[in-house]
Design a protein around this motif. Structure first.
Motif, short mmCIF file in Angstrom:
data_model
loop_
_atom_site.label_atom_id
_atom_site.label_comp_id
_atom_site.label_asym_id
_atom_site.label_seq_id
_atom_site.Cartn_x
_atom_site.Cartn_y
_atom_site.Cartn_z
N MET A 1 -22.69 4.79 26.15
CA MET A 1 -21.73 4.79 25.46
C MET A 1 -22.05 4.04 24.02
SD MET A 1 -18.61 5.77 24.96
CE MET A 1 -18.14 6.66 26.09
N LYS A 2 -21.97 5.00 22.79
CA LYS A 2 -22.65 4.55 21.74
C LYS A 2 -21.91 4.08 20.46
CE LYS A 2 -21.70 9.17 19.09
NZ LYS A 2 -22.24 9.91 18.82
N THR A 3 -20.17 4.60 20.89
CA THR A 3 -19.10 3.99 19.75
C THR A 3 -19.23 2.98 20.22
OG1 THR A 3 -17.73 4.96 21.85
CG2 THR A 3 -17.80 6.57 19.75
N THR A 4 -18.85 1.80 21.21
CA THR A 4 -18.50 0.73 21.43
C THR A 4 -19.70 -0.97 20.53
OG1 THR A 4 -19.79 0.24 23.82
CG2 THR A 4 -17.11 0.86 23.46
N HIS A 5 -20.89 0.07 20.39
CA HIS A 5 -21.86 -0.86 19.72
C HIS A 5 -21.61 -0.34 17.92
CE1 HIS A 5 -24.18 -1.83 23.51
NE2 HIS A 5 -23.70 -0.73 23.47
N THR A 6 -20.88 0.13 17.89
CA THR A 6 -20.91 0.72 16.05
C THR A 6 -20.39 -0.55 15.34
OG1 THR A 6 -18.89 1.59 16.42
CG2 THR A 6 -20.83 3.23 16.98
N ALA B 1 -6.39 8.28 21.86
CA ALA B 1 -7.33 9.05 21.71
C ALA B 1 -7.70 9.92 22.02
CB ALA B 1 -8.75 7.99 22.35
N ASN B 2 -7.82 11.01 20.24
CA ASN B 2 -8.18 12.24 20.53
C ASN B 2 -9.65 12.69 19.95
OD1 ASN B 2 -7.30 14.85 20.55
ND2 ASN B 2 -6.84 14.44 17.90
N PHE B 3 -9.68 13.75 21.28
CA PHE B 3 -11.22 13.92 21.08
C PHE B 3 -11.53 15.17 21.74
CE2 PHE B 3 -16.73 13.00 21.56
CZ PHE B 3 -16.83 13.91 20.42
N CYS B 4 -11.09 16.53 20.96
CA CYS B 4 -11.34 17.80 21.11
C CYS B 4 -12.18 19.21 19.89
CB CYS B 4 -9.91 18.79 20.55
SG CYS B 4 -8.70 17.56 21.84
N VAL C 1 -14.65 10.70 27.97
CA VAL C 1 -15.03 9.59 28.84
C VAL C 1 -14.72 9.25 27.36
CG1 VAL C 1 -17.17 11.09 28.95
CG2 VAL C 1 -17.02 8.28 29.78
N TYR C 2 -15.82 9.87 26.08
CA TYR C 2 -15.40 9.63 25.26
C TYR C 2 -13.97 8.75 24.58
CZ TYR C 2 -19.99 11.24 22.98
OH TYR C 2 -21.26 10.95 22.62
N CYS C 3 -13.59 8.60 25.03
CA CYS C 3 -11.27 8.50 25.37
C CYS C 3 -11.15 6.87 25.64
CB CYS C 3 -10.85 9.62 25.47
SG CYS C 3 -10.69 10.91 23.93
N ILE C 4 -11.29 6.82 27.00
CA ILE C 4 -11.69 6.35 27.85
C ILE C 4 -12.03 5.14 28.34
CG2 ILE C 4 -11.35 6.18 30.70
CD1 ILE C 4 -10.79 9.15 30.83
N ILE D 1 -8.14 6.36 13.32
CA ILE D 1 -9.67 6.65 12.96
C ILE D 1 -10.07 8.19 12.96
CG2 ILE D 1 -11.27 6.17 14.71
CD1 ILE D 1 -9.08 4.16 16.50
N GLY D 2 -10.01 8.03 12.07
CA GLY D 2 -10.73 9.46 11.97
C GLY D 2 -11.30 10.73 12.37
N LYS D 3 -12.97 9.88 12.91
CA LYS D 3 -13.76 10.33 13.87
C LYS D 3 -13.89 9.56 15.24
CE LYS D 3 -17.90 13.14 14.31
NZ LYS D 3 -19.00 13.53 13.47
N PHE D 4 -12.92 9.72 15.91
CA PHE D 4 -13.47 8.83 17.27
C PHE D 4 -14.70 8.73 17.25
CE2 PHE D 4 -11.92 6.65 21.24
CZ PHE D 4 -10.86 5.88 20.98
N SER D 5 -15.52 9.84 17.99
CA SER D 5 -16.48 9.72 18.21
C SER D 5 -17.95 9.08 17.80
CB SER D 5 -17.32 11.66 18.74
OG SER D 5 -17.36 12.19 17.21
N ASP D 6 -17.42 8.49 16.82
CA ASP D 6 -18.31 7.97 15.61
C ASP D 6 -17.96 6.67 15.54
OD1 ASP D 6 -20.77 8.87 15.92
OD2 ASP D 6 -20.71 11.08 14.94
#
Length: 328
Positions: free
Chosen positions: A121-126, A147-150, A182-185, A249-254
């Motif tokens: 899960m990359k986001t938690t390391h940014t 959290a919104n990722f569509c 999963v990116y949201c959770i 947060i504008g772009k949640f996946s990053d």
């Protein structure tokens, strides 16, 4: 130098390699694919000499120290376990596996073989995620996580034309919840731990997986909402709402385009300068964990992965999504 083998010859593997290749201690040394042609084509792209079509031979190879797994979710657990029994450190794409039983088996195998195991899960390391975590007290107490990722999948066009690709196959443990939700959770779990209650709704496709859905959770002092989709797009940001303000947060996946909006309307930018390829950070953290001789990553912990898969399991139960892997 840590020599890597990769399982999976798709775009996300290429993105991981491109991010990890920025690290001095990363070396791509082997490629596994079920078909020799794909293995050779992918290896040639990166000037790699060693290719494998036999997973056991790959896992036991003396040319590999660690493995990155980006195969369909239904294959994650079995492939990771075989590689760990071969003495390899393993980083596995999210979601970690099909269900809690598989994740627990992976963790147990890591302990048995004294190897590093981490969910990718990359986001938690940014850097921005760390800023978000450090800024919660500025807006607290926190009362809501949204959290919104569509993201409309190009594969959905083919699905509507009658061609069901991997992204929409329950036999591969796929669907919107697993691929996107999963990116949201996971970040929610990393910030607030395991919730007390999980509810879910979804739009189910005829193939047997969810096209889009919503998961809501309850904590003692806050509520969480995760909205995800592979059949629609959304331009809405995500936010963490507190009594003193909200982190937007504008772009949640990053974890990109982050700011605090205080209740008086004033704003504070939180954005750090991040690598364009945010998979760089997960690769770096994984390599550091190996070099430190630790089995478990301090950020993407096994408990975070277990808590996340439990939420996914409960959400699937709520929407009636069963995988063949659940019956094993």
């Amino acid at each position: 130098m840590i020599r890597f083998g990769v399982i999976g010859t798709n775009w996300i593997t290429e993105r991981f390699i491109n991010g990890a290749s920025q690290l001095e201690n990363f070396q791509l040394n082997a490629v596994y694919s079920r078909t020799e042609e794909k293995a050779i084509d992918f290896a040639n792209k990166y000037e790699v000499q060693h290719t494998y079509t036999d997973l056991q031979e790959f896992a036991e190879s003396d040319q590999i120290d660690a493995v990155y797994i980006a195969s369909p979710t239904a294959l994650h657990s079995e492939q990771a376990i075989i590689c760990m029994h071969g003495g390899k450190h393993v980083i596995v794409e999210k979601p970690f596996a099909s269900n809690e039983k598989e994740v627990q088996a992976m963790v147990d195998t890591a302990k048995q073989n004294n190897v590093t195991l981490m969910e990718a899960m990359k986001t938690t390391h940014t850097p921005n995620f760390q800023l978000i975590k450090d800024s919660l007290e500025k807006i607290g107490p926190v009362r809501r996580y949204v959290a919104n990722f569509c993201q409309y999948s190009s594969r959905y066009d083919k699905y509507k034309q009658g061609e069901v690709l991997n992204a929409f196959k329950p036999e591969l443990s796929n669907g919107s919840l697993m691929d996107i939700g999963v990116y949201c959770i996971y970040p929610m779990v990393a910030l607030f731990g395991a919730p007390d209650r999980v509810k879910a709704t979804a739009y189910m496709l005829e193939s047997g997986v969810d096209g889009e859905g919503t998961v809501t959770v309850d904590y003692p002092s806050l509520n969480g909402v995760a909205m995800f989709s592979k059949i629609t797009n959304s331009e809405l940001p995500s936010e963490i709402q507190g009594e003193k303000g909200s982190i937007v947060i504008g772009k949640f996946s990053d974890m990109d385009d982050v700011k605090i909006v205080y209740k008086d309307g004033t704003e504070e930018a939180l954005g750090a300068t991040q690598n364009d390829n945010t998979m760089y950070y997960e690769a770096n953290s994984f390599l550091e964990t190996i070099e430190q001789g630790e089995m478990e990553n301090p950020v993407n912990t096994w408990e975070n992965s277990l808590a996340t898969i439990r939420i996914l399991d409960q959400a699937r139960k709520e929407i009636g999504l069963e995988f063949p892997a659940d019956r094993k």
